[in-house]
Design an enzyme around this catalytic site. Structure first.
Site, mmCIF file in Angstrom:
data_model
loop_
_atom_site.group_PDB
_atom_site.id
_atom_site.type_symbol
_atom_site.label_atom_id
_atom_site.label_comp_id
_atom_site.label_asym_id
_atom_site.label_seq_id
_atom_site.Cartn_x
_atom_site.Cartn_y
_atom_site.Cartn_z
ATOM 1 N N HIS A 276 0.932 -1.287 -0.264
ATOM 2 C CA HIS A 276 0.062 -0.297 0.025
ATOM 3 C C HIS A 276 1.096 1.403 -0.538
ATOM 4 O O HIS A 276 2.345 1.330 0.001
ATOM 5 C CB HIS A 276 -0.917 -0.354 1.538
ATOM 6 C CG HIS A 276 -0.795 -0.190 2.645
ATOM 7 N ND1 HIS A 276 -1.228 0.615 3.223
ATOM 8 C CD2 HIS A 276 0.525 0.500 2.871
ATOM 9 C CE1 HIS A 276 -0.306 1.094 4.418
ATOM 10 N NE2 HIS A 276 1.115 1.415 4.210
ATOM 11 N N CYS B 192 5.672 6.755 4.615
ATOM 12 C CA CYS B 192 4.549 5.691 3.380
ATOM 13 C C CYS B 192 4.122 6.470 1.747
ATOM 14 O O CYS B 192 3.074 5.607 2.501
ATOM 15 C CB CYS B 192 3.510 5.392 4.374
ATOM 16 S SG CYS B 192 4.243 5.479 6.652
ATOM 17 N N HIS C 128 4.687 0.354 -0.268
ATOM 18 C CA HIS C 128 5.503 -0.364 0.509
ATOM 19 C C HIS C 128 4.864 -1.689 1.013
ATOM 20 O O HIS C 128 3.162 -1.818 0.627
ATOM 21 C CB HIS C 128 6.404 0.265 1.108
ATOM 22 C CG HIS C 128 5.623 0.651 2.130
ATOM 23 N ND1 HIS C 128 4.885 2.199 1.643
ATOM 24 C CD2 HIS C 128 5.041 0.542 3.802
ATOM 25 C CE1 HIS C 128 4.282 2.255 3.105
ATOM 26 N NE2 HIS C 128 4.262 1.838 4.210
ATOM 27 N N HIS D 285 3.569 -4.804 4.247
ATOM 28 C CA HIS D 285 3.856 -5.421 5.357
ATOM 29 C C HIS D 285 3.216 -6.514 5.600
ATOM 30 O O HIS D 285 2.418 -6.788 4.663
ATOM 31 C CB HIS D 285 2.753 -4.255 6.222
ATOM 32 C CG HIS D 285 3.262 -2.183 6.409
ATOM 33 N ND1 HIS D 285 3.572 -2.207 7.073
ATOM 34 C CD2 HIS D 285 2.346 -1.609 5.626
ATOM 35 C CE1 HIS D 285 3.973 -0.719 7.395
ATOM 36 N NE2 HIS D 285 3.019 -0.537 5.902
ATOM 37 N N HIS E 141 -1.157 -10.829 -0.687
ATOM 38 C CA HIS E 141 -0.249 -10.584 -1.894
ATOM 39 C C HIS E 141 -1.435 -9.766 -3.348
ATOM 40 O O HIS E 141 -1.133 -9.835 -4.606
ATOM 41 C CB HIS E 141 -0.052 -11.863 -2.358
ATOM 42 C CG HIS E 141 1.317 -12.932 -1.886
ATOM 43 N ND1 HIS E 141 0.503 -13.403 -0.271
ATOM 44 C CD2 HIS E 141 2.535 -12.739 -2.001
ATOM 45 C CE1 HIS E 141 1.323 -13.171 0.128
ATOM 46 N NE2 HIS E 141 2.702 -12.964 -1.029
ATOM 47 N N GLU F 110 -0.319 -3.969 11.670
ATOM 48 C CA GLU F 110 0.775 -3.209 10.233
ATOM 49 C C GLU F 110 1.742 -4.086 11.141
ATOM 50 O O GLU F 110 3.034 -3.346 11.668
ATOM 51 C CB GLU F 110 0.708 -2.079 10.246
ATOM 52 C CG GLU F 110 1.543 -1.489 8.831
ATOM 53 C CD GLU F 110 0.311 -0.687 8.597
ATOM 54 O OE1 GLU F 110 -0.111 0.561 7.886
ATOM 55 O OE2 GLU F 110 1.644 0.585 9.253
#
Ligand SMILES: [Zn+2]
Length: 159
Positions: free
Chosen positions: A18, A26, A30, A32, A68, A147
């Protein structure tokens, strides 16, 4: 009374990509690994408040939709989203333009893909699934979306 499921220990997890538009760190795409932990309050009927397996099934189904994938908030006012040729999707922010395969992207009915908004998304998904499973004895649900390990957002919902 309540039952509780820890998302890390019970493997209610997913890994996704996201970005938070215009955020200094952010704002870049990237990823998580997320975990969903749930507490369900209600009256015990027979042996259970609700079968752990039923709850895990509901949460896993929601996790599988996002696993994914690149998560994009459909209602994010900072983004322009263009579904062009049926094969790809274009996402335009103030400092980026991503063109991604359509099948790699999940558009969420949210204003952002922050931990808070993702937690709200999971909470309403879990509440809906419990209602359609006829879990009338359930009074309240608590959902926490982590997260990564050590940070997350929580939500409560009265049924
Ligand atoms: Zn992030």
């Amino acid at each position: 009374m309540f039952i509780e499921i820890d998302g890390w220990m019970a493997k209610l997890r997913f890994s996704s990509c996201h970005f938070i538009p215009e955020h200094p760190k952010c704002g870049c795409l990237h990823g998580h690994t997320y975990a969903i932990s749930v507490r369900i309050e209600g009256e015990q009927v027979g042996e259970f408040i609700i079968d752990f397996e039923k709850v895990k099934g509901i949460v896993n189904e929601l996790c599988d939709r996002l696993d994914h994938k690149v998560m994009i908030a459909e209602k994010d006012p900072r983004l322009r989203i263009q579904k062009g040729d049926g094969m790809s999707i274009e996402i335009i922010g103030s400092r980026q333009r991503y063109v991604l395969p359509l099948e790699d992207v999940v558009l969420l009915p949210t204003r952002s893909v922050s931990a808070e908004d993702l937690c709200k998304y999971f909470t309403s998904g879990i509440a809906e699934a419990l209602k359609s499973n006829g879990a009338d004895n359930v009074k309240k649900i608590h959902v926490r979306l982590d997260e990564g390990i050590g940070q997350g957002a929580g939500c409560e919902f009265e049924m």
